[in-house]
Design an enzyme around this catalytic site. Structure first.
Site, PDB file in Angstrom:
ATOM      1  N   LYS A  13       0.711  -1.319  -0.002  1.00 59.89           N
ATOM      2  CA  LYS A  13       0.034  -0.001   0.140  1.00 59.89           C
ATOM      3  C   LYS A  13       0.927   1.187  -0.076  1.00 59.89           C
ATOM      4  CE  LYS A  13      -1.966  -1.042   3.995  1.00 59.89           C
ATOM      5  NZ  LYS A  13      -1.308  -2.354   4.408  1.00 59.89           N
ATOM      6  N   ARG A  87      -9.884   0.753   8.398  1.00 59.95           N
ATOM      7  CA  ARG A  87      -9.492  -0.861   8.691  1.00 59.95           C
ATOM      8  C   ARG A  87     -10.277  -1.253   9.728  1.00 59.95           C
ATOM      9  NH1 ARG A  87      -3.515   0.653   8.754  1.00 59.95           N
ATOM     10  NH2 ARG A  87      -2.499  -1.526   8.977  1.00 59.95           N
ATOM     11  N   ARG A 126      12.213  -6.005   6.022  1.00 58.02           N
ATOM     12  CA  ARG A 126      12.349  -4.701   5.775  1.00 58.02           C
ATOM     13  C   ARG A 126      13.172  -3.704   6.501  1.00 58.02           C
ATOM     14  NH1 ARG A 126       6.597  -1.894   5.144  1.00 58.02           N
ATOM     15  NH2 ARG A 126       6.277  -2.599   7.308  1.00 58.02           N
ATOM     16  N   ARG A 160      11.315  -0.851  12.014  1.00 61.17           N
ATOM     17  CA  ARG A 160      10.027  -0.512  12.414  1.00 61.17           C
ATOM     18  C   ARG A 160       9.825  -1.571  13.674  1.00 61.17           C
ATOM     19  NH1 ARG A 160       5.204   0.302   8.363  1.00 61.17           N
ATOM     20  NH2 ARG A 160       4.172  -0.920   9.904  1.00 61.17           N
ATOM     21  N   ARG A 171      -0.523  -8.642  13.233  1.00 65.23           N
ATOM     22  CA  ARG A 171      -1.071  -7.645  12.450  1.00 65.23           C
ATOM     23  C   ARG A 171      -1.879  -8.253  11.438  1.00 65.23           C
ATOM     24  NH1 ARG A 171       4.293  -4.915  10.912  1.00 65.23           N
ATOM     25  NH2 ARG A 171       3.356  -3.742   9.374  1.00 65.23           N
TER      26      ARG A 171
HETATM   27  P1  AP5 Z   1       4.824  -1.472   1.906  1.00 61.77           P
HETATM   28  O1  AP5 Z   1       4.666  -0.727   0.546  1.00 61.77           O
HETATM   29  O2  AP5 Z   1       5.459  -0.897   3.135  1.00 61.77           O
HETATM   30  O3  AP5 Z   1       3.570  -2.332   2.453  1.00 61.77           O
HETATM   31  P2  AP5 Z   1       2.229  -2.021   3.164  1.00 61.77           P
HETATM   32  O4  AP5 Z   1       0.903  -2.414   2.832  1.00 61.77           O
HETATM   33  O5  AP5 Z   1       2.201  -0.390   3.246  1.00 61.77           O
HETATM   34  O6  AP5 Z   1       2.688  -2.418   4.578  1.00 61.77           O
HETATM   35  P3  AP5 Z   1       2.818  -1.843   6.050  1.00 61.77           P
HETATM   36  O7  AP5 Z   1       3.555  -2.553   6.793  1.00 61.77           O
HETATM   37  O8  AP5 Z   1       3.305  -0.303   6.100  1.00 61.77           O
HETATM   38  O9  AP5 Z   1       1.366  -1.580   6.433  1.00 61.77           O
HETATM   39  P4  AP5 Z   1       0.619  -2.056   7.742  1.00 61.77           P
HETATM   40  O10 AP5 Z   1      -0.673  -1.696   7.337  1.00 61.77           O
HETATM   41  O11 AP5 Z   1       1.009  -2.960   8.391  1.00 61.77           O
HETATM   42  O12 AP5 Z   1       1.237  -0.697   8.433  1.00 61.77           O
HETATM   43  P5  AP5 Z   1       0.706   0.694   8.742  1.00 61.77           P
HETATM   44  O13 AP5 Z   1       1.884   1.719   8.878  1.00 61.77           O
HETATM   45  O14 AP5 Z   1      -0.552   1.080   8.147  1.00 61.77           O
HETATM   46  O15 AP5 Z   1       5.802  -2.795   1.443  1.00 61.77           O
HETATM   47  C1  AP5 Z   1       6.169  -3.774   2.618  1.00 61.77           C
HETATM   48  C2  AP5 Z   1       7.554  -4.371   1.926  1.00 61.77           C
HETATM   49  O16 AP5 Z   1       7.514  -4.872   0.481  1.00 61.77           O
HETATM   50  C3  AP5 Z   1       8.706  -3.173   1.509  1.00 61.77           C
HETATM   51  O17 AP5 Z   1      10.027  -3.423   1.962  1.00 61.77           O
HETATM   52  C4  AP5 Z   1       8.481  -3.042   0.157  1.00 61.77           C
HETATM   53  O18 AP5 Z   1       9.578  -2.626  -0.588  1.00 61.77           O
HETATM   54  C5  AP5 Z   1       8.154  -4.382  -0.360  1.00 61.77           C
HETATM   55  N1  AP5 Z   1       7.510  -4.485  -1.688  1.00 61.77           N
HETATM   56  C6  AP5 Z   1       6.169  -3.826  -1.813  1.00 61.77           C
HETATM   57  N2  AP5 Z   1       5.555  -4.165  -2.846  1.00 61.77           N
HETATM   58  C7  AP5 Z   1       6.180  -5.294  -3.319  1.00 61.77           C
HETATM   59  C8  AP5 Z   1       6.251  -5.880  -4.601  1.00 61.77           C
HETATM   60  N3  AP5 Z   1       5.194  -5.959  -5.395  1.00 61.77           N
HETATM   61  N4  AP5 Z   1       6.979  -7.097  -4.658  1.00 61.77           N
HETATM   62  C9  AP5 Z   1       8.189  -6.998  -3.650  1.00 61.77           C
HETATM   63  N5  AP5 Z   1       8.324  -6.441  -2.594  1.00 61.77           N
HETATM   64  C10 AP5 Z   1       7.261  -5.360  -2.636  1.00 61.77           C
HETATM   65  O19 AP5 Z   1       0.191   0.472  10.408  1.00 61.77           O
HETATM   66  C11 AP5 Z   1       1.133   0.181  11.620  1.00 61.77           C
HETATM   67  C12 AP5 Z   1       0.224   0.168  12.758  1.00 61.77           C
HETATM   68  O20 AP5 Z   1      -0.155   1.463  12.958  1.00 61.77           O
HETATM   69  C13 AP5 Z   1      -0.873  -0.756  12.753  1.00 61.77           C
HETATM   70  O21 AP5 Z   1      -0.493  -2.247  12.879  1.00 61.77           O
HETATM   71  C14 AP5 Z   1      -1.990  -0.174  13.717  1.00 61.77           C
HETATM   72  O22 AP5 Z   1      -1.363  -0.472  15.015  1.00 61.77           O
HETATM   73  C15 AP5 Z   1      -1.521   1.466  13.615  1.00 61.77           C
HETATM   74  N6  AP5 Z   1      -2.760   1.782  12.428  1.00 61.77           N
HETATM   75  C16 AP5 Z   1      -2.578   2.251  11.355  1.00 61.77           C
HETATM   76  N7  AP5 Z   1      -3.566   2.842  10.501  1.00 61.77           N
HETATM   77  C17 AP5 Z   1      -4.387   2.512  11.554  1.00 61.77           C
HETATM   78  C18 AP5 Z   1      -6.171   2.587  11.537  1.00 61.77           C
HETATM   79  N8  AP5 Z   1      -6.579   3.060  10.277  1.00 61.77           N
HETATM   80  N9  AP5 Z   1      -6.703   2.129  12.480  1.00 61.77           N
HETATM   81  C19 AP5 Z   1      -6.048   1.615  13.716  1.00 61.77           C
HETATM   82  N10 AP5 Z   1      -4.729   1.403  13.783  1.00 61.77           N
HETATM   83  C20 AP5 Z   1      -3.734   1.959  12.886  1.00 61.77           C
END
Ligand code: AP5
Length: 214
Positions: A13, A87, A126, A160, A171
């Site tokens: 994402k 979410r 990552r 992270r 997660r």
């Molecule tokens: P990346 O693009 O970073 O993936 P992502 O889907 O953004 O993953 P995140 O880990 O950031 O998502 P998340 O939803 O767990 O975390 P968030 O920060 O939102 O890609 C991941 C890896 O894969 C990278 O190394 C990239 O290079 C690689 N990659 C990407 N595409 C690829 C491909 N096609 N092929 C190969 N490699 C690839 O949330 C963190 C925490 O915050 C949550 O756990 C929660 O506690 C809190 N939080 C955030 N938002 C909310 C909400 N709305 N409600 C409640 N709590 C929330």
């Protein structure tokens, strides 16, 4: 055009949202990034969110929807990419209200579909540059010169605190239990488009472009 990128942790994402921001001038609104900034600044929201995020659980609906509301006010005419929000069903309903109050509405909900074992591998490997934030991976994207950031040359990197295998499993469980069930809410409105997130970053980006241009 306002869109949601929906998918489990590691689905890509953030990668795709920042690309759309750079290439289309859309605005990426990532609640994960906002919460990490709040934690780093030691603000009251950050203090509440820190332990919840480190456990891999979800921060309260009221906190994240308030963060999105504030940022939407600054979005102006530019299209918005919601990355990691909504979410839960309550967040999905809150987003509809926040958009309607500003005369906006959703155009697409793009679901990135990726196998679970691939997600664990992507996240557990990552890391990023501690100075400029450039992203790397232990297996898929190492710096060109070992130990040096390709972009800014610094030798300091960070991971992270929630990017370890145990927390990733929590997660993913949170995603299955609370986030995946909101898809029918959008399916009923014909907004959902599915993209194979297992392809290369370029292939996934091309599929998303095709949807946005259709
Ligand atoms: P990346 O693009 O970073 O993936 P992502 O889907 O953004 O993953 P995140 O880990 O950031 O998502 P998340 O939803 O767990 O975390 P968030 O920060 O939102 O890609 C991941 C890896 O894969 C990278 O190394 C990239 O290079 C690689 N990659 C990407 N595409 C690829 C491909 N096609 N092929 C190969 N490699 C690839 O949330 C963190 C925490 O915050 C949550 O756990 C929660 O506690 C809190 N939080 C955030 N938002 C909310 C909400 N709305 N409600 C409640 N709590 C929330």
């Amino acid at each position: 055009m306002d869109i949601i990128l929906l998918g489990p942790p590691g689905a890509g994402k953030g990668t795709q949202a920042s690309r759309l921001q750079a290439e289309r001038g859309m605005i990426q609104l990532s609640t994960g990034d906002m919460l990490r900034a709040a934690v780093a600044s030691g603000s009251p929201i950050g203090l509440k969110a820190k332990a919840v995020m480190e456990a891999g659980e979800l921060v309260s609906d009221a906190i994240v929807s308030a963060l999105i509301g504030e940022r939407l006010d600054d979005a102006g005419e530019a299209g918005v990419i919601f990355d990691g929000y909504p979410r839960t069903r309550a967040q999905a309903e809150a987003l509809d209200l926040l958009l309607a109050e500003r005369g906006r509405s959703l155009d697409y909900v793009i679901e990135l579909v990726v196998d679970e074992e691939e997600l664990v591998e992507r996240i557990a490997g990552r890391f990023s540059c501690a100075r400029c934030g450039a992203g790397y991976h232990d297996r898929f994207k190492r710096p060109k010169v070992e130990g040096e950031c390709d972009v800014c040359g610094t030798t300091e990197f960070k991971r992270r605190p929630d990017d370890n295998e145990e927390t990733v499993r929590t997660r993913l469980a949170e995603y299955r239990k609370k986030t995946a069930p909101i898809l029918p809410y959008y399916e009923e409105r014909g907004l959902v488009r599915r993209v194979d997130g297992m392809g290369s970053v370029d292939d996934v980006a091309a599929e998303i472009e095709e949807i946005l241009d259709s």
